[in-house]
Design a protein around this motif. Structure first.
Motif, mmCIF file in Angstrom:
data_model
loop_
_atom_site.group_PDB
_atom_site.id
_atom_site.type_symbol
_atom_site.label_atom_id
_atom_site.label_comp_id
_atom_site.label_asym_id
_atom_site.label_seq_id
_atom_site.Cartn_x
_atom_site.Cartn_y
_atom_site.Cartn_z
ATOM 1 N N PRO A 1 68.409 45.839 74.864
ATOM 2 C CA PRO A 1 67.321 46.727 75.296
ATOM 3 C C PRO A 1 67.541 47.141 76.748
ATOM 4 N N GLY A 2 67.173 48.349 77.044
ATOM 5 C CA GLY A 2 67.254 48.807 78.431
ATOM 6 C C GLY A 2 68.589 49.420 78.803
ATOM 7 N N THR A 3 69.534 49.463 77.861
ATOM 8 C CA THR A 3 70.836 50.029 78.183
ATOM 9 C C THR A 3 70.732 51.493 78.575
ATOM 10 N N ALA A 4 69.914 52.228 77.838
ATOM 11 C CA ALA A 4 69.771 53.659 78.129
ATOM 12 C C ALA A 4 69.241 53.860 79.543
ATOM 13 N N ALA A 5 68.264 53.038 79.924
ATOM 14 C CA ALA A 5 67.685 53.172 81.256
ATOM 15 C C ALA A 5 68.733 52.911 82.332
ATOM 16 N N SER A 6 69.522 51.840 82.162
ATOM 17 C CA SER A 6 70.497 51.552 83.205
ATOM 18 C C SER A 6 71.621 52.580 83.196
ATOM 19 N N ASP A 7 71.982 53.112 82.025
ATOM 20 C CA ASP A 7 72.935 54.213 81.984
ATOM 21 C C ASP A 7 72.457 55.365 82.862
ATOM 22 N N ASP B 1 63.688 66.567 92.321
ATOM 23 C CA ASP B 1 63.574 66.898 90.890
ATOM 24 C C ASP B 1 64.784 66.446 90.085
ATOM 25 N N VAL B 2 65.349 65.294 90.419
ATOM 26 C CA VAL B 2 66.531 64.814 89.685
ATOM 27 C C VAL B 2 66.103 64.294 88.312
ATOM 28 N N GLU B 3 66.637 64.912 87.268
ATOM 29 C CA GLU B 3 66.311 64.516 85.893
ATOM 30 C C GLU B 3 67.600 64.235 85.140
ATOM 31 N N VAL B 4 67.646 63.107 84.448
ATOM 32 C CA VAL B 4 68.830 62.730 83.670
ATOM 33 C C VAL B 4 68.483 62.746 82.182
ATOM 34 N N SER B 5 69.270 63.460 81.402
ATOM 35 C CA SER B 5 69.140 63.491 79.950
ATOM 36 C C SER B 5 70.464 62.989 79.397
ATOM 37 N N LEU B 6 70.424 61.968 78.546
ATOM 38 C CA LEU B 6 71.654 61.240 78.226
ATOM 39 C C LEU B 6 71.736 60.883 76.754
ATOM 40 N N ILE B 7 72.894 61.083 76.161
ATOM 41 C CA ILE B 7 73.132 60.596 74.801
ATOM 42 C C ILE B 7 74.604 60.250 74.644
ATOM 43 N N ASP B 8 74.868 59.088 74.011
ATOM 44 C CA ASP B 8 76.235 58.609 73.827
ATOM 45 C C ASP B 8 76.993 58.630 75.166
#
Lengths: 157, 157
Positions: A5-11, A82-89
């Motif tokens: 859990p939390g991997t996406a957040a730390s990525d 306004d730094v926004e991160v959108s992440l997949i794979d």
């Protein structure tokens, strides 16, 4: 692959750090550090759009453009908002506002050219590599006007 | 996953077709078709930068902006040049030059407002979904000047 859990957040945090490192390299005029942050993969072409410029493709063209910009920039500082991160794979997309303060080379013996403020928005695409997240694409563009909607809403007539 | 030779090449063709469909939807003022082409995934935030605009985030904000643009555009045509597709796994990055011819709403009984030419470069990021490739990000920006290097090389002094 990884069910911690939390991997996406730390990525996302690591990607944001890579994004910050990109602007740090520009602030320090460090072309080597900048080159290390751009993807170096024969099968994936990097691309870069500086504000008002056409598209530059490939590491050679992109890094030459930064060498040229650095040669003509005595001072540059980025205040990111306004730094926004959108992440997949293994792909991450970062949008941010670059509040830029910069100065050209000195003229006639002054230490610094006149400082200019500039408002730029950027979309930065990163790929995860064994060596960390690397830039696949940077697209920066000048913000020329406020959105009409916002002005209408905020300004009583 | 898939070792069929030529898969990457046909993927690029499919991505280019999705990119063309995006501009077709804009030309036809077809907001429904446009909405279908944007990623609809709660875990991935779409983003959009129109030339000279700040960043818009999320399907709602992005599609409202297109509705506004369509309402103020009587005629728009995109001649795409320099279309380049860079693709890995389920992400594709398309850069292209949008040679735009557009006209606003008619004034005082004319059928069409004055036509305006505009040169814009775009970086479009697509994700592969079960329903096809969908837009994750569009960033368009005005080309304000030729690169100095090119001018120097081409223009004898």
């Amino acid at each position: 692959m990884n069910d911690t859990p939390g991997t996406a957040a730390s990525d996302a945090e690591v990607v944001e750090a890579a994004n910050t490192a990109f602007y740090d390299a520009l602030e320090h005029g460090d072309l080597d550090a900048l080159g290390d942050l751009w993807l170096d993969d024969d099968s994936l072409t990097v691309s870069c759009v500086h504000p008002g410029w056409p598209v530059l493709s490939g590491r050679g063209e992109v890094l030459r453009s930064y060498a040229l910009i650095m040669a003509n920039t005595e001072y540059i500082q980025f205040f990111l908002t306004d730094v926004e991160v959108s992440l997949i794979d293994d792909t991450a997309l970062v949008t941010c506002t670059e509040n830029i303060l910069s100065g050209g080379p000195a003229e006639e013996g002054n230490a610094l050219g006149p400082l200019v403020g500039q408002l730029v928005v950027a979309t930065n695409v990163f790929r995860r590599t064994p060596d960390g997240w690397r830039l696949w694409s940077h697209h920066g563009s000048p913000v020329l006007a406020e959105s009409e909607e916002e002005e209408d809403e905020e300004t009583p007539s």
